[in-house]
Motif scaffolding. Structure first.
Motif, PDB file in Angstrom:
ATOM      1  N   SER A   7     -62.084  36.532  50.715  1.00 51.00           N
ATOM      2  CA  SER A   7     -63.315  36.511  50.045  1.00 51.00           C
ATOM      3  C   SER A   7     -63.259  36.969  48.627  1.00 51.00           C
ATOM      4  CB  SER A   7     -64.533  37.213  50.971  1.00 51.00           C
ATOM      5  OG  SER A   7     -65.747  37.272  50.129  1.00 51.00           O
ATOM      6  N   VAL A   8     -63.391  36.047  47.605  1.00 46.54           N
ATOM      7  CA  VAL A   8     -63.064  36.412  46.124  1.00 46.54           C
ATOM      8  C   VAL A   8     -64.406  36.360  45.390  1.00 46.54           C
ATOM      9  CG1 VAL A   8     -61.621  35.752  44.065  1.00 46.54           C
ATOM     10  CG2 VAL A   8     -60.646  35.518  46.523  1.00 46.54           C
ATOM     11  N   VAL A   9     -64.577  37.568  44.954  1.00 50.04           N
ATOM     12  CA  VAL A   9     -65.778  37.430  43.973  1.00 50.04           C
ATOM     13  C   VAL A   9     -65.162  37.528  42.433  1.00 50.04           C
ATOM     14  CG1 VAL A   9     -67.859  39.009  43.214  1.00 50.04           C
ATOM     15  CG2 VAL A   9     -67.299  38.740  45.810  1.00 50.04           C
ATOM     16  N   LEU A  10     -65.938  36.649  41.637  1.00 52.07           N
ATOM     17  CA  LEU A  10     -65.328  36.567  40.327  1.00 52.07           C
ATOM     18  C   LEU A  10     -66.662  36.898  39.437  1.00 52.07           C
ATOM     19  CD1 LEU A  10     -64.398  33.494  41.699  1.00 52.07           C
ATOM     20  CD2 LEU A  10     -62.747  34.023  40.019  1.00 52.07           C
ATOM     21  N   ALA A  11     -66.154  37.665  38.498  1.00 55.78           N
ATOM     22  CA  ALA A  11     -67.309  38.455  37.600  1.00 55.78           C
ATOM     23  C   ALA A  11     -67.028  37.986  36.181  1.00 55.78           C
ATOM     24  CB  ALA A  11     -67.545  39.992  37.683  1.00 55.78           C
ATOM     25  N   GLY A  12     -67.910  37.458  35.439  1.00 57.36           N
ATOM     26  CA  GLY A  12     -67.801  36.931  34.059  1.00 57.36           C
ATOM     27  C   GLY A  12     -68.902  36.059  33.711  1.00 57.36           C
ATOM     28  N   GLY A  13     -69.062  35.857  32.608  1.00 57.36           N
ATOM     29  CA  GLY A  13     -70.108  34.738  32.038  1.00 57.36           C
ATOM     30  C   GLY A  13     -70.700  35.041  30.722  1.00 57.36           C
ATOM     31  N   GLY A  14     -71.760  34.210  30.317  1.00 59.24           N
ATOM     32  CA  GLY A  14     -72.433  34.354  29.072  1.00 59.24           C
ATOM     33  C   GLY A  14     -71.779  33.400  28.301  1.00 59.24           C
ATOM     34  N   THR A  15     -70.430  32.852  27.826  1.00 59.33           N
ATOM     35  CA  THR A  15     -70.039  32.062  27.135  1.00 59.33           C
ATOM     36  C   THR A  15     -69.375  31.272  27.879  1.00 59.33           C
ATOM     37  OG1 THR A  15     -68.196  33.533  26.236  1.00 59.33           O
ATOM     38  CG2 THR A  15     -70.315  33.703  25.152  1.00 59.33           C
ATOM     39  N   ALA A  16     -68.683  30.121  27.238  1.00 56.84           N
ATOM     40  CA  ALA A  16     -67.664  29.217  27.782  1.00 56.84           C
ATOM     41  C   ALA A  16     -66.416  29.874  27.945  1.00 56.84           C
ATOM     42  CB  ALA A  16     -67.600  27.936  27.195  1.00 56.84           C
ATOM     43  N   GLY A  17     -66.105  30.921  26.651  1.00 59.03           N
ATOM     44  CA  GLY A  17     -64.745  31.463  26.752  1.00 59.03           C
ATOM     45  C   GLY A  17     -64.162  32.351  27.844  1.00 59.03           C
ATOM     46  N   HIS A  18     -65.514  32.759  28.554  1.00 59.84           N
ATOM     47  CA  HIS A  18     -65.440  33.492  29.984  1.00 59.84           C
ATOM     48  C   HIS A  18     -65.494  32.645  31.294  1.00 59.84           C
ATOM     49  CE1 HIS A  18     -66.685  37.383  27.889  1.00 59.84           C
ATOM     50  NE2 HIS A  18     -65.526  37.559  28.034  1.00 59.84           N
ATOM     51  N   ILE A  19     -66.292  31.704  31.062  1.00 52.90           N
ATOM     52  CA  ILE A  19     -66.590  30.901  32.418  1.00 52.90           C
ATOM     53  C   ILE A  19     -65.358  29.930  32.656  1.00 52.90           C
ATOM     54  CG2 ILE A  19     -68.357  29.134  33.280  1.00 52.90           C
ATOM     55  CD1 ILE A  19     -70.347  30.200  31.081  1.00 52.90           C
ATOM     56  N   SER A  20     -64.913  29.327  31.631  1.00 55.36           N
ATOM     57  CA  SER A  20     -64.129  28.352  31.667  1.00 55.36           C
ATOM     58  C   SER A  20     -62.762  29.024  32.580  1.00 55.36           C
ATOM     59  CB  SER A  20     -63.494  27.696  30.584  1.00 55.36           C
ATOM     60  OG  SER A  20     -64.511  26.924  29.887  1.00 55.36           O
ATOM     61  N   PRO A  21     -62.136  30.008  32.219  1.00 58.91           N
ATOM     62  CA  PRO A  21     -61.255  30.635  32.884  1.00 58.91           C
ATOM     63  C   PRO A  21     -61.512  31.036  34.221  1.00 58.91           C
ATOM     64  CG  PRO A  21     -61.527  32.098  30.917  1.00 58.91           C
ATOM     65  CD  PRO A  21     -62.301  30.825  30.700  1.00 58.91           C
ATOM     66  N   LEU A  22     -62.913  31.844  34.568  1.00 60.43           N
ATOM     67  CA  LEU A  22     -63.450  31.880  35.677  1.00 60.43           C
ATOM     68  C   LEU A  22     -63.253  30.850  36.711  1.00 60.43           C
ATOM     69  CD1 LEU A  22     -66.196  34.237  36.393  1.00 60.43           C
ATOM     70  CD2 LEU A  22     -66.347  31.984  37.512  1.00 60.43           C
ATOM     71  N   LEU A  23     -63.650  29.813  36.180  1.00 57.79           N
ATOM     72  CA  LEU A  23     -63.728  28.373  37.082  1.00 57.79           C
ATOM     73  C   LEU A  23     -62.335  27.943  37.322  1.00 57.79           C
ATOM     74  CD1 LEU A  23     -66.787  26.612  35.798  1.00 57.79           C
ATOM     75  CD2 LEU A  23     -66.597  27.754  37.937  1.00 57.79           C
ATOM     76  N   ALA A  24     -61.506  27.962  36.450  1.00 55.69           N
ATOM     77  CA  ALA A  24     -59.821  27.439  36.859  1.00 55.69           C
ATOM     78  C   ALA A  24     -59.362  28.391  37.724  1.00 55.69           C
ATOM     79  CB  ALA A  24     -59.251  27.832  35.281  1.00 55.69           C
ATOM     80  N   ILE A  25     -59.574  29.721  37.571  1.00 59.62           N
ATOM     81  CA  ILE A  25     -58.939  30.826  38.548  1.00 59.62           C
ATOM     82  C   ILE A  25     -59.703  30.336  39.988  1.00 59.62           C
ATOM     83  CG2 ILE A  25     -58.745  33.155  39.653  1.00 59.62           C
ATOM     84  CD1 ILE A  25     -59.061  33.919  36.364  1.00 59.62           C
ATOM     85  N   ALA A  26     -60.837  30.101  40.066  1.00 56.31           N
ATOM     86  CA  ALA A  26     -61.705  29.838  41.223  1.00 56.31           C
ATOM     87  C   ALA A  26     -61.181  28.764  41.938  1.00 56.31           C
ATOM     88  CB  ALA A  26     -63.103  29.495  41.128  1.00 56.31           C
ATOM     89  N   ASP A  27     -60.820  27.602  41.206  1.00 55.30           N
ATOM     90  CA  ASP A  27     -60.123  26.287  41.612  1.00 55.30           C
ATOM     91  C   ASP A  27     -58.897  26.595  42.064  1.00 55.30           C
ATOM     92  OD1 ASP A  27     -62.574  24.718  41.005  1.00 55.30           O
ATOM     93  OD2 ASP A  27     -61.613  24.043  39.198  1.00 55.30           O
ATOM     94  N   MET A  47     -74.587  30.734  30.108  1.00 57.67           N
ATOM     95  CA  MET A  47     -74.338  29.417  30.570  1.00 57.67           C
ATOM     96  C   MET A  47     -74.082  29.269  31.984  1.00 57.67           C
ATOM     97  SD  MET A  47     -72.106  28.561  26.837  1.00 57.67           S
ATOM     98  CE  MET A  47     -71.842  26.959  27.462  1.00 57.67           C
ATOM     99  N   GLU A  48     -73.573  30.151  32.611  1.00 57.52           N
ATOM    100  CA  GLU A  48     -72.986  29.844  33.874  1.00 57.52           C
ATOM    101  C   GLU A  48     -74.286  29.688  35.080  1.00 57.52           C
ATOM    102  OE1 GLU A  48     -73.846  34.523  33.107  1.00 57.52           O
ATOM    103  OE2 GLU A  48     -72.991  32.764  31.975  1.00 57.52           O
ATOM    104  N   THR A  49     -75.599  29.746  34.443  1.00 52.47           N
ATOM    105  CA  THR A  49     -76.524  29.281  35.364  1.00 52.47           C
ATOM    106  C   THR A  49     -76.438  27.722  35.654  1.00 52.47           C
ATOM    107  OG1 THR A  49     -78.131  29.214  33.614  1.00 52.47           O
ATOM    108  CG2 THR A  49     -78.010  31.335  34.902  1.00 52.47           C
ATOM    109  N   THR A  50     -76.037  27.125  34.716  1.00 49.53           N
ATOM    110  CA  THR A  50     -75.778  25.579  34.889  1.00 49.53           C
ATOM    111  C   THR A  50     -74.341  25.259  35.137  1.00 49.53           C
ATOM    112  OG1 THR A  50     -75.648  25.365  32.440  1.00 49.53           O
ATOM    113  CG2 THR A  50     -77.824  25.011  33.618  1.00 49.53           C
TER     114      THR A  50
END
Length: 367
Positions: A7-27, A47-50
C-alpha cells in the motif's frame, strides 16, 4: 510487520512539477507490483484535484499549510494549521494501511512526513529541484531512501536517479514522431521549428519578447509554435490572436511528447521537469530561468548548459535583440543543433520511474 498487499501513499501536489513525477512513480509501482494499492494525497485547491483522478488514481486531501515568509497573523495560525494537517495525515495513513509513504515535496509533504514518522511508516523522498525545498529537507532526516533528479542536489544520503516522467516522453523517438507531431500541432512538416513555452500558466516576459521577434523568425524561415498560457495570447490591433505563415499560438498543450518531437529548439523556463525531459529526449533548448525565487531554476539548468545541451539566458537578457543575435545563427549551421542534441541526450535519464519503484519496494520490505 509488512502488509500482505503493498500500500503506497504518495504525497505532493499544487503544481505540475510535483504532480507529474508523482504519477510517473505511481505508474511504475503498478507496473512492478500490479496488486499494489495506490493513494495520492494533495490539497483541495491544487491541480491534483483534476489531474490525479484523470490518471486513474484515488486522491485524498489535507489542509494546505503554507510557511509564512515574515511575521504575520498567518504565522500565529501556523501551529494549529500544522496540527490539523498532521492529524488528517495520520488518519489517511491509517485508513490506507500504508506500507510506505513517498513524498515529492510541496505543502502536503511535511505533515505527511511527520505523521509517517510517528507511525513508523518508512518514507521515500524524491526531490525534483537542484535546490531542495523545506519539506524535503525535513523529511530527508527520517527517510529510508532519498532520491534526487539532479546530481548536484544536496540532501543527506541522496541517490541520483533522475526525474520520473511519463513513458511517452522518456522513450520518445523524436525523429520518427516529428512529421505526425507537427501535423497534429498545425505546423508545416518541412520547416525549421522553434517552440516556446512559459509553462502551464505562461510567462509574460517571454511572451513579450516573442511578440517582438516575429519578423526575425519569419526572415530566417523559422516557424514558431508559441504556447502562451491561458488568457495570455499575443493579440493584434483588432483584439484577435496573431496568426501568420510562420507563427501559431496555443494557450496550452497537454501533449508535451508532441511538442518535444516537433521542435528543433525549445525556448522555456528552466523548471526541473523541463530540464530533465529535454535531456531525456535529446532536444536542444534555450532556458530562461525565473527571475525571482531562490535561484533554483538556474541551478536546475547548470549541468545541461555546462554539457553544451542548452543555452542559459537570464530573463532580463531575453529580448528581441537576443533572439535576432542567437536564433537564426543556431539554425544557419545544422551541426550546431545536432551537437546540442547529442549533448542533451548524454545527460538524460530515462528510467527514473523504475528506479523509484525499486526504492519504494525496498523501503516497504524493510518496514
Amino acid at each position: 510487520m509488512t502488509n500482505p498487499v503493498l500500500s503506497v501513499v504518495l504525497a505532493g501536489g499544487g503544481t505540475a512539477g510535483h504532480i507529474s513525477p508523482l504519477l510517473a512513480i505511481a505508474d511504475a509501482v503498478k507496473d512492478r507490483s500490479p496488486e499494489a494499492r495506490i493513494l495520492a494525497v494533495g490539497t483541495a485547491a491544487g491541480m491534483e484535484t483534476t489531474i490525479v483522478p484523470a490518471a486513474g488514481y484515488e486522491l485524498a486531501t489535507i489542509p494546505r499549510v503554507p510557511m509564512p515568509r515574515r511575521p504575520s497573523a498567518d504565522l500565529l495560525k501556523l501551529p494549529i494549521r500544522l496540527y490539523r494537517a498532521i492529524r488528517d495525515s495520520a488518519r489517511i495513513l491509517d485508513s490506507a494501511q500504508a506500507s510506505v509513504l513517498v513524498g515529492v515535496g510541496g505543502y502536503v509533504s511535511a505533515p505527511m512526513y511527520i505523521a509517517a514518522r510517528r507511525r513508523r511508516i518508512p518514507i521515500v523522498i524524491h526531490e525534483a529541484n537542484a535546490r531542495p525545498g523545506l519539506a524535503n529537507r525535513l523529511g530527508a532526516r527520517w527517510a529510508k531512501a532519498v532520491a534526487v533528479a539532479f546530481e548536484n542536489t544536496r540532501l543527506p544520503r541522496a541517490e541520483w536517479v533522475g526525474m520520473p516522467m511519463r513513458s511517452a516522453i522518456a522513450h520518445l523517438d523524436r525523429e520518427e514522431r516529428r512529421p505526425a507531431a507537427r501535423t497534429r500541432l498545425g505546423l508545416a512538416t518541412d520547416k525549421p521549428t522553434v517552440i516556446i513555452t512559459g509553462g502551464s500558466s505562461g510567462a509574460a516576459s517571454i511572451n513579450r519578447t516573442i511578440a517582438g521577434s516575429l519578423d526575425v523568425f519569419a526572415a530566417a524561415g523559422i516557424q514558431v509554435l508559441h504556447i502562451t498560457g491561458r488568457g495570455k495570447q499575443n493579440l493584434d490591433a483588432a483584439g484577435k490572436p496573431v496568426e501568420t505563415e510562420h507563427y501559431r499560438q496555443l494557450e496550452y498543450s497537454d501533449g508535451m511528447q508532441d511538442v518535444y518531437a516537433a521542435a528543433d529548439l525549445l525556448i522555456a523556463r528552466a523548471g526541473a521537469a523541463t530540464v530533465c525531459e529535454v535531456s531525456a529526449v535529446g532536444l536542444p533548448s534555450a532556458l530562461v530561468p525565473l527571475p525571482h525565487g531562490n535561484g533554483e531554476q538556474a541551478l536546475n539548468a547548470a549541468g545541461l548548459v555546462a554539457a553544451g545541451g542548452a543555452l542559459l539566458v537570464p530573463d532580463a537578457a531575453f529580448t528581441p535583440e537576443w533572439i535576432a543575435e542567437h536564433i537564426p545563427q543556431l539554425f544557419a549551421d545544422p551541426s550546431t543543433l545536432a551537437e546540442m542534441s547529442a549533448a542533451a541526450a548524454g545527460m538524460g535519464i530515462k528510467d527514473a520511474d523504475e528506479r523509484m519503484a525499486g526504492l519504494v519496494a525496498g523501503a516497504a520490505g524493510e518496514s
